[in-house]
Design a protein around this motif. Structure first.
Motif, short mmCIF file in Angstrom:
data_model
loop_
_atom_site.label_atom_id
_atom_site.label_comp_id
_atom_site.label_asym_id
_atom_site.label_seq_id
_atom_site.Cartn_x
_atom_site.Cartn_y
_atom_site.Cartn_z
N SER A 243 -34.71 -43.00 12.05
CA SER A 243 -33.97 -42.53 13.22
C SER A 243 -34.71 -41.41 13.94
O SER A 243 -34.78 -41.37 15.17
CB SER A 243 -32.58 -42.04 12.80
OG SER A 243 -31.83 -43.08 12.19
N GLU B 169 -21.66 -50.91 13.46
CA GLU B 169 -22.72 -50.03 13.98
C GLU B 169 -23.21 -50.50 15.34
O GLU B 169 -23.38 -49.71 16.28
CB GLU B 169 -23.87 -49.96 12.98
CG GLU B 169 -24.94 -48.96 13.35
CD GLU B 169 -26.04 -48.88 12.31
OE1 GLU B 169 -27.20 -48.65 12.70
OE2 GLU B 169 -25.75 -49.04 11.10
N TYR C 269 -22.98 -48.45 19.02
CA TYR C 269 -24.13 -48.12 19.86
C TYR C 269 -23.93 -48.63 21.29
O TYR C 269 -24.31 -47.96 22.25
CB TYR C 269 -25.41 -48.72 19.27
CG TYR C 269 -26.03 -47.89 18.18
CD1 TYR C 269 -26.33 -46.54 18.38
CD2 TYR C 269 -26.34 -48.44 16.94
CE1 TYR C 269 -26.91 -45.78 17.38
CE2 TYR C 269 -26.92 -47.68 15.93
CZ TYR C 269 -27.21 -46.36 16.16
OH TYR C 269 -27.77 -45.60 15.17
N TYR D 136 -22.79 -42.15 22.62
CA TYR D 136 -23.95 -42.64 21.85
C TYR D 136 -24.58 -41.48 21.08
O TYR D 136 -24.91 -41.60 19.90
CB TYR D 136 -24.97 -43.26 22.81
CG TYR D 136 -26.20 -43.85 22.16
CD1 TYR D 136 -26.29 -45.21 21.92
CD2 TYR D 136 -27.28 -43.05 21.81
CE1 TYR D 136 -27.42 -45.75 21.33
CE2 TYR D 136 -28.40 -43.57 21.21
CZ TYR D 136 -28.48 -44.92 20.98
OH TYR D 136 -29.60 -45.45 20.39
N SER E 260 -24.90 -41.15 17.05
CA SER E 260 -26.25 -41.05 16.50
C SER E 260 -26.43 -39.76 15.72
O SER E 260 -27.08 -39.74 14.67
CB SER E 260 -27.29 -41.13 17.61
OG SER E 260 -27.22 -42.36 18.28
#
Length: 387
Positions: free
Chosen positions: A144, A221, A225, A246, A250
């Motif tokens: 990530s 998931e 997103y 978002y 995240s």
């Protein structure tokens, strides 16, 4: 003075970290240049979707055969081979003279990315198995971080007017360099040995169940997103905060992943899965029951925390199934997870078209609830030694 060397398991750890970081950066590079591809070939939304689907198609179709190759050759060897293929596909992506050749390269990019992904996750499972503490969640956290760095650097290069082909060639060179440096530091997978057919069949059935849980996790998931911004704008009635949906999800994912290994060491895999599912469920229920912008953002943060460690846990569980190589097992779970990531946003959109987005997001709640309720039981059965 005698030169200091890294402990035997430390070098593979650092090598795996580099592999995950570069994988995230590469995928982000592709993501930020999707509009570049659209403009270059004047693609309609439908044809742009075909281009994006080509990457996923290559990965899904090749995932299982690639898993068998990882089992046959070893994850350390496949990392070395796939790094060169991944580098070549990345470097070629913006050099093709027409859309059809680009489509072929995109399929190859998806296949090479899948090979690299499966091999590095299998290597991570091998490194963790020989270590005194978990590492899988941290590695996914570095993926990530690589994505965030790749997107930021890529955005800067775009603003400076750097040609996209040069950016992709440079990224390909970086993949190759990291692959060459990391490959000697990786360790050979433990051999499965002579397989008992009953144990293998038993593990095969459990693998499908773990894969289904991973599918549900990635349905949730993927939907988060793609639909959080629209939920904030249309349901929570806040255009000003829409872009934070978002980012909040995240951020929760990043915090959850970098704390996940310590939590797994403290709580154990089964408890962490149950806690993760409950935290995620509480978050999505809050967002749906109270569609106020700040309540929704808090709910999305908790969803990120809850979803963060699902895939790492499922990959580790799959790698421990008796009678199966970690690479083959992870590939099977990853294949179903990829399908969930693709189907989730589409399914939410279809239901939203007929029943509204708020009701459609109930599917996310149901997916995460299934994991919270049934996930620990399934993993307990999967991790129980076969008779």
């Amino acid at each position: 003075m005698q030169r200091q060397t890294l402990p035997p398991r430390t070098a593979p750890r650092y090598a795996s970290m580099a592999l995950f970081f570069v994988a995230g950066a590469t995928y982000a590079t592709w993501g930020i240049h999707i509009p570049t591809l659209r403009d270059r070939f004047a693609l309609s939304p439908a044809w742009l979707s075909v281009a994006m689907f080509a990457v996923a198609l290559g990965a899904i179709v090749a995932m299982q055969p690639l898993g068998r190759q990882v089992a046959k050759l070893g994850s350390d060897k496949v990392v070395g081979i796939s790094a060169w293929c991944f580098a070549a596909a990345t470097g070629l992506l913006m050099l093709m003279p027409n859309f059809w050749l680009t489509l072929v390269v995109l399929i190859g990019f998806g296949i090479a990315n899948a090979a690299y992904d499966v091999a590095m996750n299998a290597q991570a499972a091998t490194v963790e198995a020989g270590s005194d503490k978990p590492i899988m969640s941290t590695l996914h956290g570095l993926f990530s971080v690589g994505g965030m760095v790749g997107a930021s650097v890529g955005g800067g290069l775009i603003s400076l007017g750097v040609p996209p082909w040069l950016h992709f060639v440079g990224m390909g060179v970086l993949i190759a360099i990291v692959g060459v440096i990391a490959r000697p530091k990786l360790i050979a997978d433990p051999t499965v040995g002579a397989m008992n057919q009953d144990k293998h069949a038993h593990s095969g059935r459990l693998l499908w169940v773990i894969g289904f849980l991973a599918f549900l996790g990635l349905v949730a998931e993927g939907a988060m997103y793609d639909w959080t911004a629209i939920y904030l704008r249309d349901v929570a009635q806040s255009a000003a905060l829409a872009s934070f949906g978002y980012a909040t999800f995240s951020g929760g994912m990043a915090v959850g992943r970098f704390s996940g290994d310590a939590l797994r060491a403290r709580l154990g895999m089964l408890k962490l899965l149950m806690v993760s599912g409950c935290v995620g469920l509480a978050g999505i229920v809050l967002a749906l029951a109270w569609p106020h912008p700040w309540a929704a953002l808090i709910g999305f943060l908790f969803m990120g925390l809850g979803c963060a460690n699902l895939v790492p846990i499922f990959f580790v569980a799959a790698s421990k199934l008796p009678g199966m190589h970690a690479g083959e097992a992870i590939a099977a779970v990853a294949r179903l997870a990829y399908v969930g990531m693709l189907i989730g946003p589409v399914l939410i959109g279809f239901v939203a078209e007929h029943a509204g987005l708020r009701l459609a997001m109930v599917l996310v709640a149901l997916s995460i609830a299934w994991i919270a309720i049934d996930g620990s039981r399934v993993l307990k059965k999967a991790l129980k030694p076969a008779p």
